[in-house]
Scaffold this active site. Structure first.
Site: not given
Length: 238
Positions: A8, A129
């Site tokens: 990330d 998500d």
């Protein structure tokens, strides 16, 4: 089972968030490019990258870093984070990214998802998500009021080549993925599914291998915190 170590990127650094909370993040010393090199050296073939700056801004921010990673290492890279236009997808495809992950933009505009799948066949992954069965968007700051399985039913025939399912409440928590919900998604999905969120041990990987229509699993915080050794993890990668 494909193992996807996760990188990330935020402010040019490798970070990990807890439940997607930008105020609850850990920064790591190794640069994203060096971290990718480390994964490559250990024998991993796939990589999951999220441009967190992109997720916040809704545009491609860290293309140069991602281009560097793809150019240096022969890794199959999937990238997500703020990809909201055909032009952004094209940029990633042009630098050699294998799969471009569409999340918020696809959920808010199904036509964008459909057009992307038609234009970039075999290159579009759909990121779902979820929190309590509902999809979240905009860097997980917004609830879409759409049930995950209902949305999937609507877009199942669009030609998505991969589906990435994340349980937000498990993400960064190392409490094991939500295998029950993932199984429901995988059962319905017409494309292979990647599990994301909460991987804490090799046992989670072994459990994921038993699920039908599950292509791989994303491992993030458990690697960075040293809970899973890379040598041990790469043995599960096939």
């Amino acid at each position: 089972m494909k193992i996807f170590p996760a990188i990330d990127i935020k402010d040019k650094k490798c970070v990990r968030l807890v439940k997607g909370d930008f105020d609850n993040k850990t920064e790591y010393e190794m640069s994203p490019v060096d971290q990718a090199g480390k994964f490559k050296d250990h024998g991993f073939k796939n990589l999951h990258i999220v441009d967190l700056d992109g997720a916040l801004n809704g545009e491609t921010v860290n293309l140069d870093i991602i281009q560097d990673i793809v150019g240096k290492y022969n890794l199959k890279v999937e990238v997500g984070g703020g990809i909201r236009s055909i032009d952004s997808i094209q940029k990633y495809i042009d630098v050699g990214v294998e799969k471009v992950i569409l999340g918020s933009a696809a959920i808010k505009d199904k036509n964008f998802l459909k057009e992307s799948c038609e234009k970039f066949q075999d290159h579009i992954a759909l990121g779902l998500d979820a929190k309590d069965g509902y999809l979240s968007v905009s860097g997980w700051k917004e609830n879409s009021n759409q049930l995950t399985l209902e949305f999937l039913k609507e877009v199942n025939d669009y030609g998505v080549s991969r589906l990435i399912y994340t349980d937000i409440d498990r993400d960064g928590m190392k409490q094991s993925p939500n295998f029950e919900e993932t199984s429901k998604v995988a059962e319905m999905s017409k494309c292979p599914v990647i599990i994301s969120g909460g991987v804490s041990s090799i046992d989670d990987i072994k459990k994921a291998k038993k699920l039908e229509n599950v292509e791989g699993i994303i491992v993030g915080k458990a690697i960075y915190d040293g809970d899973i050794g890379l040598k041990e993890l790469v043995k599960e990668d096939a």
